[in-house]
Design an enzyme around this catalytic site. Structure first.
Site, PDB file in Angstrom:
ATOM      1  N   TYR A 122      15.504  71.334  11.731  1.00 33.91           N
ATOM      2  CA  TYR A 122      15.411  73.324  10.391  1.00 33.91           C
ATOM      3  C   TYR A 122      15.539  73.360   8.886  1.00 33.91           C
ATOM      4  O   TYR A 122      15.915  74.322   8.252  1.00 33.91           O
ATOM      5  CB  TYR A 122      16.293  74.184  11.645  1.00 33.91           C
ATOM      6  CG  TYR A 122      15.473  74.135  13.109  1.00 33.91           C
ATOM      7  CD1 TYR A 122      15.437  73.930  13.923  1.00 33.91           C
ATOM      8  CD2 TYR A 122      14.987  76.048  12.733  1.00 33.91           C
ATOM      9  CE1 TYR A 122      15.277  74.018  15.309  1.00 33.91           C
ATOM     10  CE2 TYR A 122      14.526  76.606  14.257  1.00 33.91           C
ATOM     11  CZ  TYR A 122      14.645  75.714  14.386  1.00 33.91           C
ATOM     12  OH  TYR A 122      14.004  76.093  16.261  1.00 33.91           O
TER      13      TYR A 122
ATOM     14  N   LYS B 205      20.643  63.927  22.626  1.00 31.29           N
ATOM     15  CA  LYS B 205      19.737  63.027  22.709  1.00 31.29           C
ATOM     16  C   LYS B 205      20.376  61.544  21.901  1.00 31.29           C
ATOM     17  O   LYS B 205      19.902  61.268  21.568  1.00 31.29           O
ATOM     18  CB  LYS B 205      18.565  63.421  22.507  1.00 31.29           C
ATOM     19  CG  LYS B 205      16.623  62.879  23.008  1.00 31.29           C
ATOM     20  CD  LYS B 205      16.996  63.039  24.458  1.00 31.29           C
ATOM     21  CE  LYS B 205      16.040  61.913  24.925  1.00 31.29           C
ATOM     22  NZ  LYS B 205      15.530  62.258  26.176  1.00 31.29           N
TER      23      LYS B 205
ATOM     24  N   ASP C  88      17.641  67.069  27.908  1.00 29.60           N
ATOM     25  CA  ASP C  88      16.885  66.899  29.477  1.00 29.60           C
ATOM     26  C   ASP C  88      17.473  67.592  30.569  1.00 29.60           C
ATOM     27  O   ASP C  88      16.409  67.806  31.846  1.00 29.60           O
ATOM     28  CB  ASP C  88      15.215  65.548  29.364  1.00 29.60           C
ATOM     29  CG  ASP C  88      16.416  64.019  28.878  1.00 29.60           C
ATOM     30  OD1 ASP C  88      17.231  63.929  28.609  1.00 29.60           O
ATOM     31  OD2 ASP C  88      15.338  63.073  29.021  1.00 29.60           O
TER      32      ASP C  88
ATOM     33  N   ASP D 235      17.546  75.772  20.368  1.00 31.22           N
ATOM     34  CA  ASP D 235      16.737  77.039  20.091  1.00 31.22           C
ATOM     35  C   ASP D 235      15.880  76.907  21.309  1.00 31.22           C
ATOM     36  O   ASP D 235      15.235  78.134  22.243  1.00 31.22           O
ATOM     37  CB  ASP D 235      15.519  76.767  19.265  1.00 31.22           C
ATOM     38  CG  ASP D 235      14.478  77.421  19.118  1.00 31.22           C
ATOM     39  OD1 ASP D 235      14.483  78.989  19.462  1.00 31.22           O
ATOM     40  OD2 ASP D 235      13.598  77.528  17.953  1.00 31.22           O
TER      41      ASP D 235
END
Ligand code: NAI
Length: 332
Positions: free
Chosen positions: A124, A171, A204, A228
């Protein structure tokens, strides 16, 4: 005590849900002078900036705002008002409590977790450029300062609210540097909170565990983009986007808004569920020291949801936004 608070109705269903929530707060007897400010598409259509300076000044002055959703054009047009506002006011923490509500049909009946999303950087950052035609780069910025700050916020929130576990979501197997730094800041912070269990999960796998065994989680700490996405997933666990509130918090300023967007498919039809913004407003009332009114509204909301007569369409009913607000006001 009278309060002055900035009110940002926003776009789409924003004006409808803010109108409903303002009426409910009024019915609870809280005296608020609202300073209304346009934003987004509405502000542009009235000849202004999507994020007017007067809006930012108003929140700086009042320290608190209640905000409806604001349109962000896809792939063109003005940059995100939401991101701009969070950056301008340094609202670094996005707190999204996700819990089951009485009378709301959902996948899990007894869920209670909190998502803490870093609110100022990551993908962002808005830093994008074209290297050569056909090759675009969007930069994911992760800093030690922002990661440490949000990690402290998450652990402090856990400690103050009797929560026992913080899970760092990442991640870092792929983004070894960026997400790696985020994790190392969280690990460092965990040492200062020995009574809280700290663990880590790849984003994930976190999604899979959330839809199967959400009770594994208590406080979820994550960078901006994962926050988000995962928070919408979490909203789906407890009845959808119409029933999850949030707070954007900085050092001395706070903007309370629903997790959902402008819902263009139902805008202007008196169909939106104002519960999400109402839950955000309950957090706002607690924040400004109106705990008693917050409790009354929560109880009135529970009565109306359990009763089932004023259920909005997203929850399987036929009640309008207005009828729902009428019902909550009547209980109050
Ligand atoms: P959305 O959240 O507006 O809508 C997704 C789906 O959920 C739609 O089917 C909608 O009808 C439903 N929904 C959302 N809120 C609801 C409510 N209160 N009651 C009943 N149903 C509800 O997401 P979408 O369509 O992806 O985004 C639309 C616009 O909103 C975009 O411009 C986006 O950028 C903006 N947006 C703004 C946010 C903010 O201001 N904080 C947050 C998310 C999106």
């Amino acid at each position: 005590m009278a309060h002055t608070i900035t009110l940002i109705p926003g776009d789409g269903i924003g004006p409808e849900v803010t109108r409903a929530v303002v009426r409910i707060i009024d019915a609870a007897g809280v005296r608020i002078t609202w300073e209304q400010e346009d934003a987004g598409q509405t502000a542009v259509e009235r000849g202004g900036d999507p994020l007017p300076a007067s809006l930012v000044d108003s929140v700086r002055r009042n320290k608190v705002a209640l905000k409806g959703p604001v349109t962000t054009p896809i792939g063109r047009g003005f940059t995100s008002v939401n991101v701009g506002l969070r950056k301008a006011l340094d609202l670094f923490a996005n707190l999204r409590p996700v819990f089951s509500l009485p009378g709301v049909p959902a996948r899990f009946g007894d869920l209670d977790l909190v998502l803490v999303r870093e609110n100022t950087e990551d993908l962002y950052s808005g830093l994008e450029h074209e290297v050569v035609p056909g090759v675009m780069v969007s930069m994911k910025v992760i800093t030690q300062t922002a990661s440490t700050r949000i990690a402290r916020f998450a652990f402090e929130h856990a400690r103050r609210n009797g929560r026992t576990r913080v899970t760092g979501v990442h991640k870092a197997n792929i983004m070894k540097m960026g997400d790696g730094l985020f994790l190392s800041c969280a690990r460092q912070m965990a040492k200062e909170y020995p009574e809280i269990t700290y663990d880590e999960r790849i984003v994930d796998a976190t999604c899979m565990h959330l839809v199967m065994h959400p009770e594994m989680f208590d406080v979820l700490l994550m960078p901006n983009l994962y926050g988000d996405i995962v928070s919408d997933l979490c909203a789906g666990l407890v009845g959808g986007l119409g029933v999850v509130g949030s707070a954007n918090l900085g050092r001395d300023m706070a903007v309370f808004e629903a997790v959902h967007g402008t819902a263009p498919d139902i805008a202007g039809q008196d169909l939106a569920n104002p519960t999400a913004l109402l839950l955000s407003a309950i957090m706002m009332l607690q924040h400004i020291g109106e705990g008693e009114a917050a409790t009354s509204i929560r109880q009135a909301l529970a009565t109306v949801l359990t009763d089932g007569r004023a259920r909005t369409r997203d929850l399987g009913g036929a009640a309008t936004t207005t009828a729902f607000a009428d019902a909550v006001c009547a209980v109050l």
